[in-house]
Design a protein around this motif. Structure first.
Motif, PDB file in Angstrom:
ATOM      1  N   THR A  23       2.177  15.672 -12.392  1.00  0.00           N
ATOM      2  CA  THR A  23       0.801  16.984 -12.867  1.00  0.00           C
ATOM      3  C   THR A  23       0.755  18.278 -12.639  1.00  0.00           C
ATOM      4  O   THR A  23       0.650  19.134 -12.727  1.00  0.00           O
ATOM      5  CB  THR A  23      -0.493  15.858 -12.257  1.00  0.00           C
ATOM      6  OG1 THR A  23      -0.653  14.792 -12.738  1.00  0.00           O
ATOM      7  CG2 THR A  23      -1.641  16.783 -13.333  1.00  0.00           C
ATOM      8  N   ARG A  24       1.157  18.293 -11.231  1.00  0.00           N
ATOM      9  CA  ARG A  24       1.063  20.464 -10.692  1.00  0.00           C
ATOM     10  C   ARG A  24       2.165  20.750 -10.939  1.00  0.00           C
ATOM     11  O   ARG A  24       2.456  21.499 -11.627  1.00  0.00           O
ATOM     12  CB  ARG A  24       1.008  19.662  -9.350  1.00  0.00           C
ATOM     13  CG  ARG A  24       1.284  20.891  -8.213  1.00  0.00           C
ATOM     14  CD  ARG A  24      -0.024  21.537  -8.079  1.00  0.00           C
ATOM     15  NE  ARG A  24       0.144  22.798  -7.923  1.00  0.00           N
ATOM     16  CZ  ARG A  24      -0.688  24.505  -7.967  1.00  0.00           C
ATOM     17  NH1 ARG A  24      -1.179  24.337  -8.918  1.00  0.00           N
ATOM     18  NH2 ARG A  24      -0.376  25.556  -7.176  1.00  0.00           N
ATOM     19  N   LEU A  25       3.692  19.823 -11.013  1.00  0.00           N
ATOM     20  CA  LEU A  25       4.567  21.173 -11.979  1.00  0.00           C
ATOM     21  C   LEU A  25       4.685  21.091 -13.153  1.00  0.00           C
ATOM     22  O   LEU A  25       5.256  21.643 -13.313  1.00  0.00           O
ATOM     23  CB  LEU A  25       5.951  20.104 -11.400  1.00  0.00           C
ATOM     24  CG  LEU A  25       6.034  19.945  -9.716  1.00  0.00           C
ATOM     25  CD1 LEU A  25       7.281  18.618  -9.582  1.00  0.00           C
ATOM     26  CD2 LEU A  25       6.702  21.087  -9.577  1.00  0.00           C
ATOM     27  N   ILE A  68       3.484   6.161  -2.711  1.00  0.00           N
ATOM     28  CA  ILE A  68       4.698   6.792  -3.111  1.00  0.00           C
ATOM     29  C   ILE A  68       4.191   7.047  -5.026  1.00  0.00           C
ATOM     30  O   ILE A  68       4.236   7.934  -5.583  1.00  0.00           O
ATOM     31  CB  ILE A  68       5.440   6.112  -2.751  1.00  0.00           C
ATOM     32  CG1 ILE A  68       6.055   5.890  -1.810  1.00  0.00           C
ATOM     33  CG2 ILE A  68       6.759   6.278  -3.776  1.00  0.00           C
ATOM     34  CD1 ILE A  68       7.040   5.348  -1.040  1.00  0.00           C
ATOM     35  N   GLU A  69       3.770   6.162  -4.940  1.00  0.00           N
ATOM     36  CA  GLU A  69       3.535   5.780  -7.142  1.00  0.00           C
ATOM     37  C   GLU A  69       2.199   7.328  -7.662  1.00  0.00           C
ATOM     38  O   GLU A  69       2.494   8.499  -8.378  1.00  0.00           O
ATOM     39  CB  GLU A  69       2.985   5.299  -7.577  1.00  0.00           C
ATOM     40  CG  GLU A  69       4.515   3.704  -7.513  1.00  0.00           C
ATOM     41  CD  GLU A  69       3.726   1.944  -7.979  1.00  0.00           C
ATOM     42  OE1 GLU A  69       2.551   1.924  -8.468  1.00  0.00           O
ATOM     43  OE2 GLU A  69       4.446   1.202  -7.893  1.00  0.00           O
ATOM     44  N   GLN A  70       1.104   7.277  -6.495  1.00  0.00           N
ATOM     45  CA  GLN A  70       0.115   7.357  -7.075  1.00  0.00           C
ATOM     46  C   GLN A  70       1.049   9.471  -6.784  1.00  0.00           C
ATOM     47  O   GLN A  70       0.346  10.402  -6.952  1.00  0.00           O
ATOM     48  CB  GLN A  70      -1.097   7.426  -5.653  1.00  0.00           C
ATOM     49  CG  GLN A  70      -2.428   8.837  -6.226  1.00  0.00           C
ATOM     50  CD  GLN A  70      -2.663   8.045  -4.785  1.00  0.00           C
ATOM     51  OE1 GLN A  70      -2.754   7.622  -3.901  1.00  0.00           O
ATOM     52  NE2 GLN A  70      -4.585   8.891  -5.259  1.00  0.00           N
ATOM     53  N   LYS A  95       7.434   9.330   2.235  1.00  0.00           N
ATOM     54  CA  LYS A  95       7.263   8.818   2.148  1.00  0.00           C
ATOM     55  C   LYS A  95       7.667   8.053   2.166  1.00  0.00           C
ATOM     56  O   LYS A  95       8.200   7.137   2.321  1.00  0.00           O
ATOM     57  CB  LYS A  95       6.197   9.169   0.922  1.00  0.00           C
ATOM     58  CG  LYS A  95       5.060   9.537   1.317  1.00  0.00           C
ATOM     59  CD  LYS A  95       4.325   9.095   2.150  1.00  0.00           C
ATOM     60  CE  LYS A  95       2.246   9.761   2.198  1.00  0.00           C
ATOM     61  NZ  LYS A  95       1.529   8.938   2.833  1.00  0.00           N
ATOM     62  N   GLU A  96       8.671   7.407   0.947  1.00  0.00           N
ATOM     63  CA  GLU A  96      10.120   7.044   0.600  1.00  0.00           C
ATOM     64  C   GLU A  96      10.743   6.229   2.191  1.00  0.00           C
ATOM     65  O   GLU A  96      11.097   5.480   2.211  1.00  0.00           O
ATOM     66  CB  GLU A  96      11.427   6.869  -0.223  1.00  0.00           C
ATOM     67  CG  GLU A  96      10.497   7.434  -1.154  1.00  0.00           C
ATOM     68  CD  GLU A  96      11.189   8.000  -2.064  1.00  0.00           C
ATOM     69  OE1 GLU A  96      12.758   8.854  -1.983  1.00  0.00           O
ATOM     70  OE2 GLU A  96      11.093   8.141  -4.271  1.00  0.00           O
ATOM     71  N   LEU A  97      10.736   7.324   2.781  1.00  0.00           N
ATOM     72  CA  LEU A  97      11.425   6.849   4.388  1.00  0.00           C
ATOM     73  C   LEU A  97      10.320   6.281   5.399  1.00  0.00           C
ATOM     74  O   LEU A  97      11.071   4.822   5.683  1.00  0.00           O
ATOM     75  CB  LEU A  97      12.136   8.163   5.299  1.00  0.00           C
ATOM     76  CG  LEU A  97      12.520   8.211   6.310  1.00  0.00           C
ATOM     77  CD1 LEU A  97      14.318   8.080   5.933  1.00  0.00           C
ATOM     78  CD2 LEU A  97      13.059   9.114   7.058  1.00  0.00           C
ATOM     79  N   MET A 155       0.363  -1.398  -0.163  1.00  0.00           N
ATOM     80  CA  MET A 155      -0.025   0.124  -0.517  1.00  0.00           C
ATOM     81  C   MET A 155       1.090   1.126   0.204  1.00  0.00           C
ATOM     82  O   MET A 155       0.682   2.300  -0.507  1.00  0.00           O
ATOM     83  CB  MET A 155      -0.733  -0.317   1.450  1.00  0.00           C
ATOM     84  CG  MET A 155      -2.064   1.204   1.488  1.00  0.00           C
ATOM     85  SD  MET A 155      -3.122   0.769   2.912  1.00  0.00           S
ATOM     86  CE  MET A 155      -1.777   1.032   3.863  1.00  0.00           C
ATOM     87  N   LYS A 156       1.693   1.555   1.249  1.00  0.00           N
ATOM     88  CA  LYS A 156       3.118   2.187   0.746  1.00  0.00           C
ATOM     89  C   LYS A 156       3.611   2.335  -0.907  1.00  0.00           C
ATOM     90  O   LYS A 156       3.951   3.701  -0.980  1.00  0.00           O
ATOM     91  CB  LYS A 156       3.904   2.253   1.712  1.00  0.00           C
ATOM     92  CG  LYS A 156       3.107   2.490   3.704  1.00  0.00           C
ATOM     93  CD  LYS A 156       4.336   2.485   4.592  1.00  0.00           C
ATOM     94  CE  LYS A 156       3.672   2.262   5.584  1.00  0.00           C
ATOM     95  NZ  LYS A 156       3.189   4.023   5.915  1.00  0.00           N
TER      96      LYS A 156
END
Length: 415
Positions: free
Chosen positions: A136-138, A127-129, A211-213, A122-123
């Motif tokens: 998209t935002r950038l 992270i992929e999401q 999130k990766e941490l 799930m984590k």
């Protein structure tokens, strides 16, 4: 007709009988005393041990108690709180690397592991999401920057044109100032968008690293759970002998509780204990001698505990021959730790008479057939010799066996 014996005669006869009995008893007592005295005042040469005083070197030592232990011993503890389901081996069995010892109930642990696996997946999806949302935002902000940059470029061209027309007299100053204001405002807005894009990129990168941490920490917990589950499959970590195993099937055990011990019974060490008053005379590297019956094994002090417990200090001895045939786990031994070398001293053989430094009353042979008690001062010792400080000279013959039965005698006949 018989006459009555006078009372005086009867009393006299009674006194005579009493005197006779008293004399007889006294004689027996005297005989016994004389016999005991004769027995006490002489000793048979074959019943005593004589040692000749000489001069030589003493490697002084302190004595300690020892116990043979396996050179290697590993305790296996339960990694989780669970219960014993099956036992595959018994104490005394030889085991190899990976040999199953017993099986624990792992159902709850496996359930927890599966839960952690799902959370890890799930984590990863989160992270992929987040990466997609960030892109998209950038991308939108970058496009806004490009559009604004094109608008600013167009304003710059308009400003140049107005200034040119104003120089020809076709334009007005107000128009030039208006276009110039719009151009400067556009540049500030462009700079703001670029700064916003950079800030947004840093914030998004920081959120992604968090999130990766979190995923990394979770995966470490997952790896730890996998390791715990693997250890719960209780197996022998090396080739050795199983000296203990908890064989109570169904028993509840807590995390960290001892369930098995494996030992290498082909190599041994000696664990010693000595009074803390001699602690300063035992150090790592000291030469030591371990006595097992008549056998003497050389070794070296390999470890000394820094703390005294119940008045004793513990230490370990690494044996030169740690696979000697007389060595058995748990065997009690006498240990002598060598402390100092004393050259050219008067010495006698060590024996049961020696109880440490001090004054002693020892029997010395004089004239060939007589033992005379002499006051002797003794010093340091080892398991073979005792230092003579005073009272004896080289060549004297001294009784070194137990003479406690003659402690009240000063002279004894030697038979």
């Amino acid at each position: 007709m018989d006459r009555e014996i006078p009372k005086e005669v009867r009393d006299k006869e009674r006194r005579n009988r009493i005197i006779k009995y008293a004399v007889a008893v006294g004689a027996v007592v005297v005989v016994i005393a004389v016999v005991m005295s004769l027995m006490r005042s002489s000793v048979n040469k074959k019943d005593i041990v004589l040692a000749t005083v000489d001069r030589g070197t003493i490697e002084s030592s302190v004595s300690a108690s020892g116990k043979v232990a396996p050179a290697f011993e590993e305790v296996i503890n339960s990694p989780i709180s669970t219960r014993i389901v099956e036992v595959y081996r018994k104490a005394g069995d030889s085991v190899d690397v990976g040999t199953p010892l017993l099986r624990l109930d792992l159902q709850s642990t496996e359930t927890e592991l599966n839960k952690l696996l799902d959370q890890s997946q799930m984590k990863q999806y989160e992270i992929e999401q987040m990466k997609l949302n960030n892109n998209t935002r950038l991308s939108d902000l970058a496009m806004n920057v490009k559009v604004k940059a094109m608008a600013v470029s167009r304003m710059e061209v308009e400003l140049r044109n107005e200034r040119y027309l104003d120089s020809l007299g076709s334009g007005t100053g107000d128009k030039v100032r208006q276009v110039e204001l719009a151009y400067n405002t556009g540049k500030l807005e462009l700079e703001q968008l670029r700064q916003q894009l950079e800030n947004e990129r840093q914030v998004r990168d920081a959120d992604l690293r968090v999130k990766e941490l979190e995923l990394n920490i979770h995966n470490k917990n997952l790896a730890e759970m996998r390791r715990t589950l693997s250890e719960a499959q209780v197996q022998s970590p090396r080739k050795a002998t199983l000296t203990y195993i908890n064989n109570q099937v169904g028993q509840q055990i807590g995390a960290g509780e001892q369930i098995a011990i494996i030992s290498d019974l082909s190599h041994f060490k000696v664990d010693g204990e000595i009074a803390d008053s001699y602690g300063d005379r035992v150090s790592v590297g000291s030469h030591a001698i371990v006595k097992i019956g008549r056998e003497k094994l050389d070794g070296t002090v390999s470890n000394v505990t820094p703390l005294s417990r119940n008045g004793v200090i513990a230490f370990s001895i690494q044996l030169d021959d740690d696979s000697h045939a007389r060595l058995r786990s748990g065997l009690k031994t006498d240990v002598y730790v060598m402390c100092d070398v004393i050259e050219d001293v008067v010495r006698i053989a060590n024996g049961s008479y020696y109880m440490g430094k001090g004054d002693y009353d020892l029997f010395v042979v004089t004239g060939g057939d007589e033992l005379v008690k002499r006051k002797v001062r003794l010093g340091d010792s080892n398991f073979e010799f005792v230092e003579v400080v005073s009272g004896l000279e080289p060549g004297d013959q001294v009784v070194v066996s137990d003479m406690s039965d003659y402690k009240n005698s000063n002279k004894l006949k030697l038979k």
